[in-house]
Design an enzyme around this catalytic site. Sequence first.
Site, PDB file in Angstrom:
ATOM      1  N   LEU A 152       0.841  -1.203   0.000  1.00  0.00           N
ATOM      2  CA  LEU A 152       0.000   0.000   0.000  1.00  0.00           C
ATOM      3  C   LEU A 152       0.875   1.251   0.000  1.00  0.00           C
ATOM      4  O   LEU A 152       0.541   2.241  -0.660  1.00  0.00           O
ATOM      5  CB  LEU A 152      -0.924  -0.003   1.214  1.00  0.00           C
ATOM      6  CG  LEU A 152      -1.820   1.238   1.346  1.00  0.00           C
ATOM      7  CD1 LEU A 152      -2.766   1.358   0.163  1.00  0.00           C
ATOM      8  CD2 LEU A 152      -2.596   1.211   2.656  1.00  0.00           C
ATOM      9  N   TYR A 153       1.976   1.223   0.734  1.00  0.00           N
ATOM     10  CA  TYR A 153       2.891   2.370   0.725  1.00  0.00           C
ATOM     11  C   TYR A 153       3.308   2.718  -0.700  1.00  0.00           C
ATOM     12  O   TYR A 153       3.198   3.868  -1.128  1.00  0.00           O
ATOM     13  CB  TYR A 153       4.128   2.056   1.576  1.00  0.00           C
ATOM     14  CG  TYR A 153       5.262   3.029   1.346  1.00  0.00           C
ATOM     15  CD1 TYR A 153       5.151   4.359   1.745  1.00  0.00           C
ATOM     16  CD2 TYR A 153       6.448   2.617   0.742  1.00  0.00           C
ATOM     17  CE1 TYR A 153       6.187   5.261   1.526  1.00  0.00           C
ATOM     18  CE2 TYR A 153       7.488   3.507   0.526  1.00  0.00           C
ATOM     19  CZ  TYR A 153       7.357   4.819   0.919  1.00  0.00           C
ATOM     20  OH  TYR A 153       8.383   5.698   0.696  1.00  0.00           O
ATOM     21  N   ALA A 154       3.769   1.719  -1.446  1.00  0.00           N
ATOM     22  CA  ALA A 154       4.193   1.956  -2.825  1.00  0.00           C
ATOM     23  C   ALA A 154       3.030   2.442  -3.674  1.00  0.00           C
ATOM     24  O   ALA A 154       3.192   3.329  -4.524  1.00  0.00           O
ATOM     25  CB  ALA A 154       4.795   0.685  -3.414  1.00  0.00           C
TER      26      ALA A 154
END
Length: 341
Positions: A152-154
């Site tokens: 999700l960060y990416a």
Amino acid sequence: MSPVLVTGSAGFIGNHVALALLREGVPVVGLDNLTPYYDVALKQARLDRLRSFPGFTEARIDLADRAAVAALFGTHRFTRVVHLAAQAGVRYSLDHPAAYVDSNLVGFANILEGCRAGAVGHLVYASTSSAYGASTAMPFSPHGGADHPMTLYAATKRANELMAHSYSHLFHIPVTGLRLFTVYGPWGRPDMALYKFAQAIMEGRPIEVYGEGRMRRDFTYIDDVVSAILALLDRTPTVDTAWDAAKPDPASSGVAPYRLYNVGSDRPVDLMRYVRLLEEKLGMTADIRLLPIQPGDVPATWADIDDLARDIGYAPATSVEEGVGRFVEWFRAYHAAQQPV
């Protein structure tokens, strides 16, 4: 001189960028909310480096607070913005997704709105090498695809790139995105490998090396990153007149003043070599526990930095041996200063 807004001024990269600008005589407004994702005392110590400069103004604001961000832009009328604040960390995103939505999506939208309302002349913002995700086409090029993020960060950072392009097109805001590759050095984050390893070794605890020690990373020293950011801040992008809509290049745009760059070293290093260098600089031996690769991690990263070399003469000057040595010097001094007298 109009101040530069630097978000994440208590964070690792943001603090170094703000300090470099202040040393050049450029006034800085530093936005940070001192989130307790890691030790707030370290963030306060970073801010202390900025507070001695008369040109520094501190703004304790949460990016997700739309009204507060809008008011900040209305007060200062920034002409340039360096947006480095974000909820960082690949693994943390597995268990705390809301933090990434609030900071990286809502917060970035608020920054874009501030730039639109304030007619900002240039927005430079941080993306990540994690955007390349499942791709194995190395060295990673900003001219290639980045459509299969692994965390999700990416995904939030890739979304930032797309959001930036749309605002650049619709409201003619010059934007420059930076896919940063594993930045390390003094004043680094405690959740990153170098800091975690150094602390564990110093305390006689084992270190956990994922990917069975076979991973490779394009480690990029903080001073090289700062030099790239400052040079790009002075280089306002324009619409790419050679851009071909039938074969669209994701690193530029024919409909917006938009650029996307890798910021790396172009010298990938085996993770175990990184560990051995740390042992050498500390003068201690690590108790190494080899573990499988973690969800969301990728086996290797390697940055194609040809565009940066062409456009700003970027040439990373710090070897990993020198960089790890400088980190260890800072690490020892910082933690010695934290001990009670």
